[in-house]
Design an enzyme around this catalytic site. Structure first.
Site, PDB file in Angstrom:
ATOM      1  N   GLY A 135      71.769  53.289  41.559  1.00 30.79           N
ATOM      2  CA  GLY A 135      71.625  53.968  42.637  1.00 30.79           C
ATOM      3  C   GLY A 135      69.908  54.874  42.422  1.00 30.79           C
ATOM      4  CB  THR A 136      67.223  53.444  42.802  1.00 27.06           C
ATOM      5  OG1 THR A 136      65.203  54.207  42.873  1.00 27.06           O
ATOM      6  CG2 THR A 136      66.531  52.180  42.910  1.00 27.06           C
ATOM      7  CB  THR A 137      65.802  55.842  47.772  1.00 29.71           C
ATOM      8  OG1 THR A 137      66.642  55.569  47.931  1.00 29.71           O
ATOM      9  CG2 THR A 137      64.643  54.334  48.617  1.00 29.71           C
TER      10      THR A 137
END
Length: 282
Positions: A78-80
């Site tokens: 999970g990341t952006t």
């Protein structure tokens, strides 16, 4: 086999239950090495954790656990991250939340890898994979400079990274990276992943929150943005993505790639930004 002989743990001792009856039946001593007793006797021994069988434990966390063809560990990511080009260079912005499954391991992780003063890479997927391959890329970029007395182009660096990753396609790597820099042709931006995919373009976003970031980027990105407008667009895209994506959060880390090299713009807490945007709508 040699490791087991050296450490003094019989092969049958791996197959034990929490009380140790299986290990005792296999000929292992009753005082098998535990978490706190490891190394207390002065001789090298393998400390096997008490509890469930390792194979049974892994089956619950692997893909295709009911098949006999092998298991691939399911890694929760999970990341952006995002990057876009404009008239004054390239802006790179990322969140800072590093998660290990459902556990938030740190809230201040820098997902931008500084390859050299004219190249930046982002991390999405497995942190270990991204760090290793982009550090290896940094070594090759340095060797290119020493051999040719000039910097490697952004296009060549991205192709080099893609060629390294494609050799390990299907072997469990998890890499989704953006590579940006400035060379003789001006600013450049490329997307590379663990399948060897290499794409060039004006804007990219990777990670679990990329769909939310793309919505902001597509509505606000222009080539003639000013520097402050570009900074605000990057902050807004990351902030709204962290608001909707549970695996993104922390602060907005931002870099600006210029003709004379990159600069670190700074980091801003996403909670403060979201409150500012909410107040501006009132």
């Amino acid at each position: 086999m040699a490791l087991l002989d050296v450490c003094g743990l019989p092969r049958g001792a791996w197959d034990w239950d929490p009380l140790g009856e299986a290990a005792l039946a296999a000929g292992a001593p009753r005082s098998s090495p535990g978490h706190y007793a490891f190394g207390a006797r002065g001789e090298p021994r393998i400390a096997v954790p008490r509890g469930r069988q390792p194979s049974e434990f892994l089956q619950t966390h692997c893909q295709g656990s009911n098949s006999s063809s092998g298991h691939g560990i399911e890694l929760a990511h999970g990341t952006t991250t995002l990057a876009f080009t404009f008239q004054h260079g390239v802006v790179v912005a990322t969140d800072s939340r590093a998660s290990a499954g459902s556990y938030i391991s740190t809230k201040l992780f820098n997902k931008v890898i500084e390859i050299n003063p004219y190249l930046l890479g982002t991390m999405s997927g497995s942190a270990a994979d991204c760090q290793y391959w982009e550090r290896l890329l940094a070594k090759h970029c340095r060797l290119f400079y020493l051999r040719n007395k000039e910097r490697i182009s952004v296009s060549a660096a991205s192709k080099l990274l893609a060629n390294m990753l494609i050799e390990y396609r299907g072997m469990g790597l998890s890499v989704g990276s953006m590579l940006c820099g400035w060379d003789k042709k001006g600013p450049g931006l490329y997307y590379i992943d663990d399948n060897g995919v290499r794409l060039g373009g004006p804007l990219f976003s990777t990670g679990s929150g990329n769909t939310y970031a793309y919505g902001v980027l597509d509505s606000g990105h222009r080539h003639d943005l000013s520097v402050e407008e570009a900074y605000d667009l990057g902050r807004k895209a990351i902030s709204y993505a962290t608001h909707r994506d549970a695996y993104s959060g922390g602060v907005v880390n931002m870099y600006h790639m210029k003709e004379d090299g990159w600069i670190r713009v700074g980091r801003t807490d996403v909670s403060q930004l979201l409150h500012q945007y909410a107040d501006a709508k009132k």
